[in-house]
Design a protein around this motif. Structure first.
Motif, PDB file in Angstrom:
ATOM      1  N   ASP A  29       1.114  15.880   2.172  1.00  0.00           N
ATOM      2  CA  ASP A  29       1.516  14.953   3.228  1.00  0.00           C
ATOM      3  C   ASP A  29       2.952  14.464   3.055  1.00  0.00           C
ATOM      4  O   ASP A  29       3.258  13.305   3.332  1.00  0.00           O
ATOM      5  CB  ASP A  29       0.558  13.748   3.282  1.00  0.00           C
ATOM      6  N   MET A  30       3.824  15.332   2.557  1.00  0.00           N
ATOM      7  CA  MET A  30       5.226  14.981   2.423  1.00  0.00           C
ATOM      8  C   MET A  30       6.067  16.198   2.776  1.00  0.00           C
ATOM      9  O   MET A  30       5.736  17.324   2.406  1.00  0.00           O
ATOM     10  CB  MET A  30       5.558  14.546   0.991  1.00  0.00           C
ATOM     11  N   SER A  31       7.144  15.986   3.531  1.00  0.00           N
ATOM     12  CA  SER A  31       8.044  17.089   3.852  1.00  0.00           C
ATOM     13  C   SER A  31       9.463  16.716   3.457  1.00  0.00           C
ATOM     14  O   SER A  31       9.815  15.531   3.415  1.00  0.00           O
ATOM     15  CB  SER A  31       7.979  17.416   5.351  1.00  0.00           C
ATOM     16  N   VAL A  32      10.266  17.732   3.162  1.00  0.00           N
ATOM     17  CA  VAL A  32      11.637  17.507   2.707  1.00  0.00           C
ATOM     18  C   VAL A  32      12.584  18.397   3.492  1.00  0.00           C
ATOM     19  O   VAL A  32      12.344  19.597   3.637  1.00  0.00           O
ATOM     20  CB  VAL A  32      11.791  17.821   1.199  1.00  0.00           C
ATOM     21  N   GLN A  33      13.651  17.808   3.989  1.00  0.00           N
ATOM     22  CA  GLN A  33      14.716  18.573   4.614  1.00  0.00           C
ATOM     23  C   GLN A  33      15.992  18.354   3.814  1.00  0.00           C
ATOM     24  O   GLN A  33      16.293  17.223   3.412  1.00  0.00           O
ATOM     25  CB  GLN A  33      14.937  18.121   6.059  1.00  0.00           C
ATOM     26  N   VAL A  34      16.733  19.433   3.565  1.00  0.00           N
ATOM     27  CA  VAL A  34      17.959  19.360   2.777  1.00  0.00           C
ATOM     28  C   VAL A  34      19.150  19.652   3.672  1.00  0.00           C
ATOM     29  O   VAL A  34      19.196  20.670   4.366  1.00  0.00           O
ATOM     30  CB  VAL A  34      17.929  20.364   1.609  1.00  0.00           C
ATOM     31  N   GLU A  35      20.119  18.734   3.638  1.00  0.00           N
ATOM     32  CA  GLU A  35      21.360  18.928   4.393  1.00  0.00           C
ATOM     33  C   GLU A  35      22.526  18.951   3.408  1.00  0.00           C
ATOM     34  O   GLU A  35      22.749  17.986   2.663  1.00  0.00           O
ATOM     35  CB  GLU A  35      21.545  17.774   5.386  1.00  0.00           C
ATOM     36  N   LYS A  36      23.253  20.059   3.357  1.00  0.00           N
ATOM     37  CA  LYS A  36      24.415  20.174   2.476  1.00  0.00           C
ATOM     38  C   LYS A  36      25.589  19.440   3.114  1.00  0.00           C
ATOM     39  O   LYS A  36      25.906  19.650   4.288  1.00  0.00           O
ATOM     40  CB  LYS A  36      24.779  21.645   2.252  1.00  0.00           C
ATOM     41  N   LEU A  37      26.229  18.592   2.337  1.00  0.00           N
ATOM     42  CA  LEU A  37      27.380  17.834   2.799  1.00  0.00           C
ATOM     43  C   LEU A  37      28.648  18.337   2.113  1.00  0.00           C
ATOM     44  O   LEU A  37      28.585  19.206   1.236  1.00  0.00           O
ATOM     45  CB  LEU A  37      27.183  16.339   2.505  1.00  0.00           C
ATOM     46  N   GLU A  38      29.787  17.791   2.479  1.00  0.00           N
ATOM     47  CA  GLU A  38      31.038  18.188   1.847  1.00  0.00           C
ATOM     48  C   GLU A  38      31.119  17.669   0.421  1.00  0.00           C
ATOM     49  O   GLU A  38      30.425  16.724   0.039  1.00  0.00           O
ATOM     50  CB  GLU A  38      32.233  17.649   2.653  1.00  0.00           C
ATOM     51  N   HIS A  39      32.027  18.281  -0.360  1.00  0.00           N
ATOM     52  CA  HIS A  39      32.338  17.842  -1.722  1.00  0.00           C
ATOM     53  C   HIS A  39      31.104  17.791  -2.625  1.00  0.00           C
ATOM     54  O   HIS A  39      30.905  16.839  -3.384  1.00  0.00           O
ATOM     55  CB  HIS A  39      33.034  16.478  -1.713  1.00  0.00           C
ATOM     56  N   ASN A  40      30.273  18.830  -2.523  1.00  0.00           N
ATOM     57  CA  ASN A  40      29.095  18.955  -3.390  1.00  0.00           C
ATOM     58  C   ASN A  40      28.146  17.758  -3.300  1.00  0.00           C
ATOM     59  O   ASN A  40      27.594  17.313  -4.313  1.00  0.00           O
ATOM     60  CB  ASN A  40      29.529  19.177  -4.844  1.00  0.00           C
ATOM     61  N   MET A  41      27.987  17.245  -2.102  1.00  0.00           N
ATOM     62  CA  MET A  41      26.996  16.213  -1.848  1.00  0.00           C
ATOM     63  C   MET A  41      25.888  16.812  -0.988  1.00  0.00           C
ATOM     64  O   MET A  41      26.092  17.817  -0.288  1.00  0.00           O
ATOM     65  CB  MET A  41      27.630  15.016  -1.138  1.00  0.00           C
ATOM     66  N   ALA A  42      24.721  16.212  -1.054  1.00  0.00           N
ATOM     67  CA  ALA A  42      23.594  16.670  -0.239  1.00  0.00           C
ATOM     68  C   ALA A  42      22.764  15.463   0.177  1.00  0.00           C
ATOM     69  O   ALA A  42      22.744  14.432  -0.502  1.00  0.00           O
ATOM     70  CB  ALA A  42      22.738  17.661  -1.011  1.00  0.00           C
ATOM     71  N   LYS A  43      22.103  15.614   1.324  1.00  0.00           N
ATOM     72  CA  LYS A  43      21.215  14.549   1.795  1.00  0.00           C
ATOM     73  C   LYS A  43      19.805  15.116   1.929  1.00  0.00           C
ATOM     74  O   LYS A  43      19.588  16.122   2.597  1.00  0.00           O
ATOM     75  CB  LYS A  43      21.673  13.997   3.143  1.00  0.00           C
ATOM     76  N   LEU A  44      18.875  14.459   1.247  1.00  0.00           N
ATOM     77  CA  LEU A  44      17.464  14.811   1.373  1.00  0.00           C
ATOM     78  C   LEU A  44      16.822  13.831   2.347  1.00  0.00           C
ATOM     79  O   LEU A  44      16.955  12.616   2.194  1.00  0.00           O
ATOM     80  CB  LEU A  44      16.748  14.705   0.024  1.00  0.00           C
ATOM     81  N   THR A  45      16.143  14.364   3.347  1.00  0.00           N
ATOM     82  CA  THR A  45      15.359  13.524   4.251  1.00  0.00           C
ATOM     83  C   THR A  45      13.895  13.757   3.921  1.00  0.00           C
ATOM     84  O   THR A  45      13.379  14.870   4.065  1.00  0.00           O
ATOM     85  CB  THR A  45      15.642  13.870   5.717  1.00  0.00           C
ATOM     86  N   ILE A  46      13.250  12.717   3.433  1.00  0.00           N
ATOM     87  CA  ILE A  46      11.879  12.827   2.926  1.00  0.00           C
ATOM     88  C   ILE A  46      10.947  12.052   3.844  1.00  0.00           C
ATOM     89  O   ILE A  46      11.150  10.863   4.101  1.00  0.00           O
ATOM     90  CB  ILE A  46      11.785  12.286   1.483  1.00  0.00           C
ATOM     91  N   GLU A  47       9.941  12.752   4.338  1.00  0.00           N
ATOM     92  CA  GLU A  47       8.970  12.134   5.243  1.00  0.00           C
ATOM     93  C   GLU A  47       7.604  12.100   4.565  1.00  0.00           C
ATOM     94  O   GLU A  47       7.078  13.125   4.133  1.00  0.00           O
ATOM     95  CB  GLU A  47       8.878  12.911   6.551  1.00  0.00           C
ATOM     96  N   VAL A  48       7.051  10.893   4.448  1.00  0.00           N
ATOM     97  CA  VAL A  48       5.739  10.678   3.840  1.00  0.00           C
ATOM     98  C   VAL A  48       4.764  10.304   4.947  1.00  0.00           C
ATOM     99  O   VAL A  48       5.094   9.501   5.824  1.00  0.00           O
ATOM    100  CB  VAL A  48       5.807   9.561   2.774  1.00  0.00           C
ATOM    101  N   SER A  49       3.589  10.869   4.925  1.00  0.00           N
ATOM    102  CA  SER A  49       2.630  10.648   6.009  1.00  0.00           C
ATOM    103  C   SER A  49       2.278   9.178   6.156  1.00  0.00           C
ATOM    104  O   SER A  49       2.346   8.399   5.199  1.00  0.00           O
ATOM    105  CB  SER A  49       1.352  11.444   5.750  1.00  0.00           C
ATOM    106  N   ALA A  50       1.900   8.808   7.370  1.00  0.00           N
ATOM    107  CA  ALA A  50       1.496   7.425   7.645  1.00  0.00           C
ATOM    108  C   ALA A  50       0.314   7.028   6.782  1.00  0.00           C
ATOM    109  O   ALA A  50       0.232   5.888   6.300  1.00  0.00           O
ATOM    110  CB  ALA A  50       1.153   7.271   9.126  1.00  0.00           C
ATOM    111  N   ALA A  51      -0.593   7.982   6.530  1.00  0.00           N
ATOM    112  CA  ALA A  51      -1.784   7.686   5.713  1.00  0.00           C
ATOM    113  C   ALA A  51      -1.381   7.350   4.279  1.00  0.00           C
ATOM    114  O   ALA A  51      -1.907   6.405   3.677  1.00  0.00           O
ATOM    115  CB  ALA A  51      -2.741   8.877   5.741  1.00  0.00           C
ATOM    116  N   ASP A  52      -0.442   8.146   3.710  1.00  0.00           N
ATOM    117  CA  ASP A  52      -0.002   7.883   2.342  1.00  0.00           C
ATOM    118  C   ASP A  52       0.732   6.550   2.242  1.00  0.00           C
ATOM    119  O   ASP A  52       0.582   5.810   1.260  1.00  0.00           O
ATOM    120  CB  ASP A  52       0.899   9.014   1.852  1.00  0.00           C
ATOM    121  N   PHE A  53       1.537   6.240   3.253  1.00  0.00           N
ATOM    122  CA  PHE A  53       2.263   4.974   3.210  1.00  0.00           C
ATOM    123  C   PHE A  53       1.297   3.801   3.353  1.00  0.00           C
ATOM    124  O   PHE A  53       1.469   2.756   2.720  1.00  0.00           O
ATOM    125  CB  PHE A  53       3.335   4.920   4.289  1.00  0.00           C
ATOM    126  N   ASP A  54       0.259   3.985   4.153  1.00  0.00           N
ATOM    127  CA  ASP A  54      -0.739   2.917   4.291  1.00  0.00           C
ATOM    128  C   ASP A  54      -1.474   2.696   2.966  1.00  0.00           C
ATOM    129  O   ASP A  54      -1.813   1.564   2.618  1.00  0.00           O
ATOM    130  CB  ASP A  54      -1.736   3.259   5.397  1.00  0.00           C
TER     131      ASP A  54
END
Length: 457
Positions: A29-54
């Protein structure tokens, strides 16, 4: 506003260790998206299910409900829905968000297969009842290094000559260490003496803070006090009272005293001097295992030659590494440098704490701030990162590998340092630590390779 998980315990080395040992892989119940940024930086977008957060919210509720008292319900028995209705649905969000991030971030990084070299900058994107919990983590990624020329580099040759003056200087140090202190009664004070004084300072007849002391030992000529103070105590006798006239420097640390003329009334209670031992065979016998000064001098020369050889070896290694860094290309992200600076500040704080000083006291005494301390450490932090990355790349290029025998030898050395049996020490070390030790050893081998191939001119 959420106090989100991103504290000092989240050092990237520790995080990498955690990821290395992580057994569960990507969490359900978790998904990850990786976005490569400039200067060797990266952004992870992490989505946790509503059930897990509850579930995380429920966990916080169970922990905190005993502290919440609402009329009509026994303490600790108030239903979660009632608490949320009274205080808002977000009452448990902050702690639930922190817990969810701690639980899911390591797995997300493991899934991303990124080599993280900084603490994450965490931002919550979505936190709402009945919806997935979404957060981002901006991180620095280990930079790629493009090596330039690193074999046969030209470095300056060190002078290994040990002069008679060098030997005499070492003997003089030992002579000073073995001097005895005598009280002077038959002459006036002179430079090099230590006088014990009381002093009371004033400006225009008014005493000022920090301007007085009792039984203060002052070595004349050591320049402990402001210019002109010590010189006026030369040629004085015990129990003599002296008015010392000085002007505080324009850059004096106490702003209110800068450029001010002051008078210190000093009373000299005692004059002491060092009595140096004669430099003869008896001295050599007292301070060494040798019977004569000639033998003692020869041993000092031998030790100085060994010391200079070791210093020359280190200088050659440092120069070769510097040249290899200069010839290499890499893009170091600021976040990576900041993480290294954090580690250096922590290490420095621990060192001065062992001396009985806090960082706050250090900054007060030196007139510095945390920002200025960090700024001073940045060049060293950058150099440390560059050195490590280049040496790792050279070790890779030259196929430098550390075998188990060499690792066992290092473990044995460390066990001796900690006064433990090698086998017991080895049992305490996990696979991750062993791999780190192998990497460190390969870096050391890369330094040796660089220095051995360098040409001294």
């Amino acid at each position: 506003m959420f106090m989100l998980y991103c504290n000092n315990d989240c050092k990237f080395e520790m995080m990498r260790a955690l990821l290395y040992r992580f057994q569960g892989g990507i969490k359900k119940d978790m998904s990850v998206q990786v976005e490569k940024l400039e200067h060797n930086m990266a952004k992870l977008t992490i989505e946790v299910s509503a059930a897990d957060f509850d579930k995380a919210i429920q966990k916080v509720y169970e922990k905190q409900k005993s502290k919440i008292s609402i009329p009509g319900f026994r303490k600790g028995k108030t239903p979660r829905a009632v608490i949320e209705k009274m205080y808002g649905t977000g009452i448990f969000y902050e702690d639930a968000a922190n817990d969810t991030i701690q639980q899911n971030y390591p797995a997300a990084v493991s899934e991303s297969e990124l080599s993280i070299v900084s603490q994450p900058d965490i931002q919550v994107v979505q936190i709402e009842k009945g919806k997935p919990f979404i957060f981002t983590a901006e991180v620095a990624v280990k930079p790629e290094v493009t090596l330039g020329e690193y074999k046969g580099l030209e470095v300056s040759k060190s002078d290994l000559t040990v002069t008679d003056e060098d030997v005499d200087e070492e003997i003089k140090k030992e002579q000073d260490k073995n001097a005895r202190t005598i009280t002077i009664e038959d002459r006036s004070s002179q430079e090099g003496d230590t006088v014990t004084i009381d002093f009371d300072g004033s400006i225009d007849g008014v005493a000022f803070d920090g301007g007085s002391a009792k039984d203060y030992p002052l070595t004349l000529g050591a320049h402990q006090f402001i210019p002109g103070f010590e010189e006026q105590l030369v040629g004085r006798n015990p129990e003599e009272t002296v008015d010392v006239h000085v002007t505080f420097p324009e850059d004096y640390q106490a702003e209110e005293l800068r450029g001010k003329e002051a008078v210190f009334q000093c009373v000299i209670h005692k004059i002491e001097a060092k009595e140096l031992p004669e430099l003869d065979d008896e001295f050599a016998q007292d301070v060494s295992e040798f019977d004569t000064m000639e033998e003692y001098k020869a041993d000092i020369r031998k030790n100085l030659e060994s010391k200079k050889e070791e210093e020359a070896k280190r200088a050659k290694e440092d120069a070769a590494v510097d040249k290899a860094i200069e010839n290499a290309t890499m893009d170091i992200p600021d976040a990576m440098v900041d993480t290294q600076v954090n580690q250096m500040v922590d290490d420095f704080a621990k060192r001065i704490q062992s001396q009985g000083l806090t960082m706050e006291q250090y900054m007060q005494f030196t007139g510095s701030t945390m920002d200025s301390v960090r700024e001073q450490m940045k060049p060293q932090a950058l150099k440390s990162i560059q050195s490590r990355l280049v040496l790792e790349k050279i070790a890779e290029a030259e196929k430098i590998e550390i075998g188990d025998d060499r690792l066992d030898e290092e473990i044995k050395n460390m066990a001796e340092m900690y006064k433990m049996e090698p086998d017991k020490f080895k049992d305490l070390i996990g696979d991750y630590e062993k791999e780190q030790m192998k990497q460190d050893l390969s870096v050391q081998e890369a330094i040796t390779f660089l220095a051995d191939s360098a040409v001294e001119k």
